[in-house]
Scaffold this active site. Structure first.
Site, short mmCIF file in Angstrom:
data_model
loop_
_atom_site.label_atom_id
_atom_site.label_comp_id
_atom_site.label_asym_id
_atom_site.label_seq_id
_atom_site.Cartn_x
_atom_site.Cartn_y
_atom_site.Cartn_z
N ASP A 70 0.82 -1.21 0.00
CA ASP A 70 0.00 0.00 0.00
C ASP A 70 0.86 1.27 0.00
O ASP A 70 1.97 1.27 0.54
CB ASP A 70 -0.89 -0.03 1.25
CG ASP A 70 -2.12 0.86 1.10
OD1 ASP A 70 -2.28 1.48 0.03
OD2 ASP A 70 -2.90 0.93 2.06
N ASN B 227 1.36 3.37 -2.89
CA ASN B 227 1.95 3.79 -4.18
C ASN B 227 1.44 5.17 -4.59
O ASN B 227 2.19 6.01 -5.08
CB ASN B 227 1.58 2.80 -5.29
CG ASN B 227 2.21 1.45 -5.10
OD1 ASN B 227 3.14 1.29 -4.30
ND2 ASN B 227 1.71 0.45 -5.81
N TRP C 190 2.91 7.93 -2.41
CA TRP C 190 4.34 8.07 -2.76
C TRP C 190 4.47 8.97 -3.99
O TRP C 190 5.30 9.88 -4.04
CB TRP C 190 4.92 6.67 -3.04
CG TRP C 190 6.37 6.64 -3.37
CD1 TRP C 190 7.40 6.44 -2.51
CD2 TRP C 190 6.96 6.78 -4.69
NE1 TRP C 190 8.60 6.45 -3.18
CE2 TRP C 190 8.36 6.67 -4.52
CE3 TRP C 190 6.46 7.00 -5.97
CZ2 TRP C 190 9.26 6.75 -5.58
CZ3 TRP C 190 7.35 7.10 -7.03
CH2 TRP C 190 8.74 6.97 -6.83
N ARG D 174 -0.36 8.94 -10.31
CA ARG D 174 -0.48 7.74 -9.47
C ARG D 174 0.19 6.52 -10.12
O ARG D 174 0.79 5.69 -9.45
CB ARG D 174 -1.95 7.43 -9.20
CG ARG D 174 -2.61 8.41 -8.25
CD ARG D 174 -4.08 8.06 -8.04
NE ARG D 174 -4.25 6.72 -7.48
CZ ARG D 174 -4.10 6.42 -6.18
NH1 ARG D 174 -3.79 7.36 -5.32
NH2 ARG D 174 -4.27 5.20 -5.76
N HIS E 154 2.69 3.27 -8.99
CA HIS E 154 2.53 1.83 -9.21
C HIS E 154 3.75 1.24 -9.92
O HIS E 154 4.16 0.12 -9.64
CB HIS E 154 1.26 1.56 -10.01
CG HIS E 154 0.00 1.89 -9.26
ND1 HIS E 154 -0.21 1.49 -7.96
CD2 HIS E 154 -1.11 2.59 -9.62
CE1 HIS E 154 -1.39 1.93 -7.55
NE2 HIS E 154 -1.95 2.60 -8.52
N SER F 214 -7.32 -6.06 -5.88
CA SER F 214 -8.44 -6.69 -5.15
C SER F 214 -9.72 -6.62 -5.98
O SER F 214 -9.82 -5.86 -6.96
CB SER F 214 -8.66 -5.98 -3.81
OG SER F 214 -9.31 -4.74 -4.03
N THR F 215 -10.70 -7.39 -5.56
CA THR F 215 -12.00 -7.37 -6.26
C THR F 215 -12.64 -5.99 -6.13
O THR F 215 -13.51 -5.63 -6.92
CB THR F 215 -12.95 -8.44 -5.66
OG1 THR F 215 -12.88 -8.40 -4.23
CG2 THR F 215 -12.59 -9.84 -6.12
N LEU G 168 11.09 -20.38 -4.44
CA LEU G 168 10.14 -19.46 -3.77
C LEU G 168 8.80 -19.62 -4.49
O LEU G 168 8.76 -19.61 -5.72
CB LEU G 168 10.61 -18.01 -3.90
CG LEU G 168 9.64 -16.96 -3.37
CD1 LEU G 168 9.71 -16.87 -1.84
CD2 LEU G 168 9.94 -15.57 -3.94
N ARG H 59 1.68 -4.85 6.16
CA ARG H 59 0.95 -3.81 5.43
C ARG H 59 1.75 -2.52 5.51
O ARG H 59 2.06 -2.04 6.61
CB ARG H 59 -0.45 -3.59 5.98
CG ARG H 59 -1.18 -2.53 5.13
CD ARG H 59 -2.66 -2.45 5.38
NE ARG H 59 -3.26 -1.63 4.33
CZ ARG H 59 -4.49 -1.72 3.88
NH1 ARG H 59 -5.29 -2.63 4.37
NH2 ARG H 59 -4.93 -0.94 2.93
N GLU I 299 0.79 -13.25 12.26
CA GLU I 299 1.29 -12.06 12.94
C GLU I 299 1.21 -10.91 11.94
O GLU I 299 1.56 -11.08 10.77
CB GLU I 299 2.76 -12.26 13.35
CG GLU I 299 2.98 -13.35 14.36
CD GLU I 299 2.39 -13.02 15.73
OE1 GLU I 299 2.39 -11.83 16.11
OE2 GLU I 299 1.91 -13.94 16.40
C1 FPP Z 1 -1.83 0.12 -3.35
O1 FPP Z 1 -1.41 1.46 -3.39
C2 FPP Z 1 -1.30 -0.62 -4.50
C3 FPP Z 1 -2.05 -1.24 -5.46
C4 FPP Z 1 -3.52 -1.25 -5.46
C5 FPP Z 1 -1.42 -1.92 -6.59
C6 FPP Z 1 -0.21 -2.75 -6.28
C7 FPP Z 1 0.28 -3.35 -7.52
C8 FPP Z 1 1.56 -3.40 -7.89
C9 FPP Z 1 2.69 -2.87 -7.09
C10 FPP Z 1 1.88 -4.04 -9.21
C11 FPP Z 1 2.16 -5.49 -9.00
C12 FPP Z 1 2.50 -6.14 -10.27
C13 FPP Z 1 2.40 -7.48 -10.51
C14 FPP Z 1 2.74 -8.04 -11.82
C15 FPP Z 1 1.92 -8.41 -9.50
P1 FPP Z 1 -2.51 2.60 -3.48
O2 FPP Z 1 -2.73 2.94 -4.90
O3 FPP Z 1 -3.74 2.17 -2.75
O4 FPP Z 1 -1.79 3.77 -2.73
P2 FPP Z 1 -2.50 4.95 -1.92
O5 FPP Z 1 -3.26 4.30 -0.81
O6 FPP Z 1 -1.34 5.76 -1.45
O7 FPP Z 1 -3.37 5.67 -2.89
#
Ligand code: FPP
Length: 245
Positions: free
Chosen positions: A21, A23, A26, A34, A38, A66-67, A132, A185, A204
């Site tokens: 969480d 991205n 950031w 945004r 990502h 997520s869904t 892994l 998280r 945990e």
């Molecule tokens: C949450 O940050 C992040 C996501 C919903 C997407 C995470 C996905 C990736 C990092 C790409 C993964 C790639 C593969 C191939 C598995 P947010 O957007 O909710 O951040 P915010 O809460 O700061 O807005």
């Protein structure tokens, strides 16, 4: 981080799950769109996968989509799907070489066909790897997973007595995968957000204010150190011994 350093922790979780969480925040703090967040998050994922291998973690589960994430603005959803397709194209051959097995947790239905195809191919290509196990939760929701399991049990004609905890576990996307020991998280949010509701019963939890793109090996080490200090009791009075490396 040397292999020796990585192994110096007294207790390593077998299965780590991560809600990646922060991205968006950031990116905002840097005046970026945004999707740039990502992308940075995706880059970080590669580093964390490598770190997990070094630490000797056997299972890593990541919450990619997520869904509920379909309700985000269309541009963001499409952009995320593009990123995932690019990442699979670019990273899967390397992951395969490193002995990573990729599994998908979630519903294929609803994912765009090109991405479905790439996901299936990645799962198929890496199915015999075991260094892994990387579970990618994509179009995943914990409640939905349980509903799907119940439907399938009914279709299979199970009697009420046959519905045991073990049997339910076999009907989940995670069938055959041990429950997560540690769920991380990032970004300072304290919520489960529909992630591994069944499997996380005795996990945990580790929360950190660090945004996902900045959650590096050192941050992972801190989480693992914290985990090593925890005593897990699984509802009992005395701590329960876990596999120690
Ligand atoms: C949450 O940050 C992040 C996501 C919903 C997407 C995470 C996905 C990736 C990092 C790409 C993964 C790639 C593969 C191939 C598995 P947010 O957007 O909710 O951040 P915010 O809460 O700061 O807005």
């Amino acid at each position: 981080m040397s292999e020796k350093q990585a192994r110096s922790l007294p207790k390593i979780p077998r299965h780590v799950a991560i809600i990646m969480d922060g991205n968006g925040r950031w990116a905002r703090e840097r005046g970026l769109p945004r999707l740039a967040g990502h992308r940075a998050g995706t880059e970080n994922l590669r580093r964390i996968i490598e770190a997990c291998v070094e630490f000797g973690i056997q299972y890593l589960t990541i919450y990619a989509f997520s869904t509920e994430n379909w309700a985000r603005p269309r541009d963001e959803v499409e952009g995320l799907m593009d990123i995932m397709e690019e990442v699979i194209d670019r990273e899967v051959p390397k992951l395969h070489e490193q002995g990573v097995q990729i599994r998908h947790l979630g519903k294929m239905e609803g994912i765009r066909p090109e991405l479905q195809k790439k996901l299936r191919e990645a799962v198929e290509l890496t199915r015999n790897n075991s260094r892994l196990i990387l579970n990618v939760a994509l179009n995943y929701g914990g409640r939905d997973e349980i509903v799907q399991a119940i439907r399938k049990m009914i279709r299979d004609g199970l009697s009420p007595e046959e519905v045991t905890e073990e049997r339910v576990a076999q009907y989940l996307y995670t069938a055959g995968i041990p429950d997560p020991d540690l769920i991380i998280r990032t970004s300072g949010e304290y919520r489960m957000s529909n992630f591994l509701l069944w499997q996380g019963a005795y996990a945990e939890w580790y929360f950190t204010p660090v945004y996902w793109p900045d959650f590096d090996k050192e941050e992972l080490r801190k989480a693992l150190e914290e985990y090593a200090r925890r005593q897990r009791r699984f509802g009992r009075v005395e701590p329960v011994e876990e596999p120690v490396r």
